[in-house]
Design an enzyme around this catalytic site. Structure first.
Site: not given
Ligand code: NAP
Length: 318
Positions: A66, A143, A156, A160
């Site tokens: 975490d 991002s 957010y 970032k």
């Molecule tokens: N999807 C988009 O459009 C997008 C665009 C730009 C950037 N991003 C970035 O990409 C990254 C990954 O996001 P994603 O899109 O793959 O979304 P996601 O499927 O929601 O993945 C986010 C991950 O972060 C984990 N997380 C949250 N709080 C945490 C903590 N305290 N300790 C450890 N892990 C934690 C979540 O775990 P839990 O399931 O346990 O909560 C999940 O595994 C993020 O940094 C996000 O800001 C995403």
């Protein structure tokens, strides 16, 4: 030959899960992947996907981590049997979307703790050893929301934007240490991110006035449209991580899509911010910014010579 040891945060879903799979199933069999999860109860989908992708035995290990808990980070680090991490991927993140006044105080603190302080904790835990060994790579999931802000994503985007400063500062320092840090700047990606938004979509909306609520619903339609038009699959995004990982001299920033570069450039070509603010308002809400009675908000807008083509709407930074 020693395998490259990779540790990734946030592997329960989305980009982290797909990157862990991609590396563990790489035909070179050159990676040992420590996929870390905040809650090990959520490891089912990753194991299932690893089985169906045929990840070789010993290529993938799951650890609890975490990013908001320094003890959990230290415990995970101690379980890396190779005694070193060659590639650290700081990927864990959480979104917060809605009017600023609708966010619960706890939600604001929590998002900053995961996205910003969590990344700092990870770097504090793993960077000193990389510096000592004068070797290592760090990939941070950035991002476009860290390079250009969007309405209803203020906290957010703040997290970032802060990541950009953190990483840029370190990249300058790390040059003589042989440690490379790269940001993988993602646009919209189809993941579980919207389902895991802190405090749900919008927050406590009745705290916001009617006009703001109306603008929020226009923003949501815009965002939905952008995900339909420009959303990327996590499999495609992970290839950009590999590009950074394999580059002999990695750049600070890699973009998973070029779609938003003109808007990002607009922020720098008009440092006053007027052009970007007007263009973003127009792109998201589809009308000219009507700021006050003097029309100042429209003074340097999208129609100006030198402004990029803004026919393409603005994506939701996630
Ligand atoms: N999807 C988009 O459009 C997008 C665009 C730009 C950037 N991003 C970035 O990409 C990254 C990954 O996001 P994603 O899109 O793959 O979304 P996601 O499927 O929601 O993945 C986010 C991950 O972060 C984990 N997380 C949250 N709080 C945490 C903590 N305290 N300790 C450890 N892990 C934690 C979540 O775990 P839990 O399931 O346990 O909560 C999940 O595994 C993020 O940094 C996000 O800001 C995403």
């Amino acid at each position: 030959m020693d395998r490259t040891v990779v540790l990734i945060t946030g592997c329960s879903s989305g980009i982290g899960l797909h990157l862990a799979l991609r590396l563990a199933s790489d035909p070179s069999q050159g990676f040992k992947v420590y996929a870390t999860l905040r809650d090990l109860m959520a490891q089912g989908p990753l194991w299932e996907a690893a089985r169906s992708r045929g990840c070789p035995p010993g290529s993938l290990e799951m650890l609890q981590l975490d990013v908001t808990d320094a003890d959990s980070i230290a415990a995970a680090r101690a379980r890396v049997t190779e005694g070193r991490v060659d590639v650290l991927v700081c990927n864990a993140g959480r979104g917060l979307v809605g009017p600023l006044e609708a966010h619960e105080e706890g939600a604001v603190g929590s998002v900053l703790d995961v996205n910003l302080t969590g990344t700092v904790r990870m770097l504090q835990a793993f960077l000193p050893d990389m510096k000592r060994r004068r070797s290592g790579r760090i990939l941070v999931t950035g991002s476009v929301g860290g390079l250009m802000a969007l309405p209803f994503n203020a906290v957010y985007c703040a997290s970032k934007f802060a990541i950009e400063g953190l990483c840029e500062s370190l990249a300058i320092l790390l040059q003589p240490f042989g440690v490379h840090l790269s940001l993988i700047e993602c646009g919209p990606v189809h993941t579980a991110f919207p389902e895991k938004l802190e405090g749900g979509l919008g927050g406590v909306l009745d705290r916001a006035d009617a006009e703001t609520r109306d603008l929020f619903s226009r923003y949501l339609s815009h965002s939905e449209q952008i995900f339909l038009e420009a959303g990327q699959d996590p499999e495609d995004v992970t290839e950009v991580f590999l590009q950074a990982l394999r580059a002999p001299r990695p750049a600070l920033r890699y973009f998973t899509t070029e779609r938003f570069l003109p808007l990002i450039q607009l922020r720098f070509s008009d440092p006053s911010g007027c052009s970007y603010v007007a263009a973003a308002h127009q792109a998201v809400f589809g009308d000219q910014a009507a700021e006050g009675s003097d029309g100042a908000g429209a003074e340097a807008g999208a129609g100006e010579p030198g402004a990029p083509e803004l026919g393409a709407p603005l994506a939701a930074p996630k």
